[in-house]
Design a protein around this motif. Structure first.
Motif, PDB file in Angstrom:
ATOM      1  N   PRO A 190       4.008   1.267  13.644  1.00  0.00           N
ATOM      2  CA  PRO A 190       4.903   1.999  12.729  1.00  0.00           C
ATOM      3  C   PRO A 190       4.962   1.363  11.347  1.00  0.00           C
ATOM      4  O   PRO A 190       5.211   0.158  11.219  1.00  0.00           O
ATOM      5  CB  PRO A 190       6.257   1.929  13.438  1.00  0.00           C
ATOM      6  N   GLY A 191       4.696   2.155  10.344  1.00  0.00           N
ATOM      7  CA  GLY A 191       4.779   1.682   8.971  1.00  0.00           C
ATOM      8  C   GLY A 191       3.588   0.877   8.491  1.00  0.00           C
ATOM      9  O   GLY A 191       3.587   0.425   7.335  1.00  0.00           O
ATOM     10  N   LEU A 192       2.592   0.701   9.350  1.00  0.00           N
ATOM     11  CA  LEU A 192       1.429  -0.103   8.984  1.00  0.00           C
ATOM     12  C   LEU A 192       0.158   0.735   9.033  1.00  0.00           C
ATOM     13  O   LEU A 192       0.130   1.810   9.639  1.00  0.00           O
ATOM     14  CB  LEU A 192       1.297  -1.309   9.912  1.00  0.00           C
ATOM     15  N   GLU A 193      -0.901   0.206   8.419  1.00  0.00           N
ATOM     16  CA  GLU A 193      -2.177   0.892   8.449  1.00  0.00           C
ATOM     17  C   GLU A 193      -2.858   0.672   9.804  1.00  0.00           C
ATOM     18  O   GLU A 193      -2.567  -0.294  10.513  1.00  0.00           O
ATOM     19  CB  GLU A 193      -3.078   0.365   7.325  1.00  0.00           C
ATOM     20  N   ARG A 194      -3.764   1.561  10.119  1.00  0.00           N
ATOM     21  CA  ARG A 194      -4.527   1.417  11.348  1.00  0.00           C
ATOM     22  C   ARG A 194      -5.412   0.174  11.239  1.00  0.00           C
ATOM     23  O   ARG A 194      -5.998  -0.087  10.184  1.00  0.00           O
ATOM     24  CB  ARG A 194      -5.376   2.664  11.592  1.00  0.00           C
ATOM     25  N   GLU A 195      -5.485  -0.576  12.332  1.00  0.00           N
ATOM     26  CA  GLU A 195      -6.242  -1.818  12.330  1.00  0.00           C
ATOM     27  C   GLU A 195      -7.159  -1.883  13.542  1.00  0.00           C
ATOM     28  O   GLU A 195      -6.813  -1.424  14.629  1.00  0.00           O
ATOM     29  CB  GLU A 195      -5.288  -3.022  12.345  1.00  0.00           C
ATOM     30  N   LEU A 196      -8.318  -2.504  13.342  1.00  0.00           N
ATOM     31  CA  LEU A 196      -9.248  -2.754  14.430  1.00  0.00           C
ATOM     32  C   LEU A 196      -8.740  -3.946  15.227  1.00  0.00           C
ATOM     33  O   LEU A 196      -8.471  -5.004  14.645  1.00  0.00           O
ATOM     34  CB  LEU A 196     -10.635  -3.049  13.867  1.00  0.00           C
ATOM     35  N   ILE A 197      -8.625  -3.795  16.540  1.00  0.00           N
ATOM     36  CA  ILE A 197      -8.151  -4.909  17.344  1.00  0.00           C
ATOM     37  C   ILE A 197      -9.201  -5.432  18.316  1.00  0.00           C
ATOM     38  O   ILE A 197      -9.140  -6.599  18.716  1.00  0.00           O
ATOM     39  CB  ILE A 197      -6.852  -4.584  18.099  1.00  0.00           C
ATOM     40  N   ALA A 198     -10.149  -4.616  18.712  1.00  0.00           N
ATOM     41  CA  ALA A 198     -11.174  -5.081  19.643  1.00  0.00           C
ATOM     42  C   ALA A 198     -12.387  -4.163  19.579  1.00  0.00           C
ATOM     43  O   ALA A 198     -12.237  -2.961  19.366  1.00  0.00           O
ATOM     44  CB  ALA A 198     -10.633  -5.128  21.070  1.00  0.00           C
ATOM     45  N   ALA A 199     -13.559  -4.760  19.758  1.00  0.00           N
ATOM     46  CA  ALA A 199     -14.797  -3.987  19.761  1.00  0.00           C
ATOM     47  C   ALA A 199     -15.784  -4.628  20.735  1.00  0.00           C
ATOM     48  O   ALA A 199     -15.784  -5.856  20.897  1.00  0.00           O
ATOM     49  CB  ALA A 199     -15.416  -3.918  18.365  1.00  0.00           C
TER      50      ALA A 199
END
Length: 118
Positions: free
Chosen positions: A41-50
């Motif tokens: 909430p309130g933050l940009e989408r982020e990559l967490i795992a690949a």
């Protein structure tokens, strides 16, 4: 064309675990990188795992040690096992895919909500 469908989100208490699944249909293979992103909430989408190969994976510092990404090529499905969940992990989690070598993730799922209560 690749379609991605996430499942496994829900409500969990702090300290609990969830396993997210991402079922891929269409022309996917080991040539594709599979990943999980999240948008808090309130933050940009982020990559967490690949997952690039069985032995080559990426984890963001915010989740390292608590999540495991895996992939079953036979089932065309990627997974995200999340442990020791905290309220700050509350987010919409998105599965994404791209061809190896591409910079941007081309294919996205619709997202699944994960809510962690304190």
């Amino acid at each position: 064309q690749v379609q991605l469908v996430e499942s496994g989100g829900g409500l969990v208490q702090a300290g609990g675990s969830l396993r997210l699944s991402c079922a891929a249909s269409g022309r996917t293979s080991s040539d594709y990188v599979m990943a999980w992103h999240r948008q808090r909430p309130g933050l940009e989408r982020e990559l967490i795992a690949a997952v690039y190969t069985a032995s080559s994976k990426y984890y963001a510092d915010s989740v390292k040690g608590r999540v495991t990404i895996s992939r079953d090529l036979a089932k065309n499905t990627a997974y995200l096992q999340m442990n020791s969940l905290q309220p700050e992990d509350t987010a919409v989690y998105y599965c994404a895919a791209k061809r190896r070598g591409e910079q941007r993730y081309t294919y996205w799922g619709q997202g699944t909500q994960v809510t962690v209560s304190s």
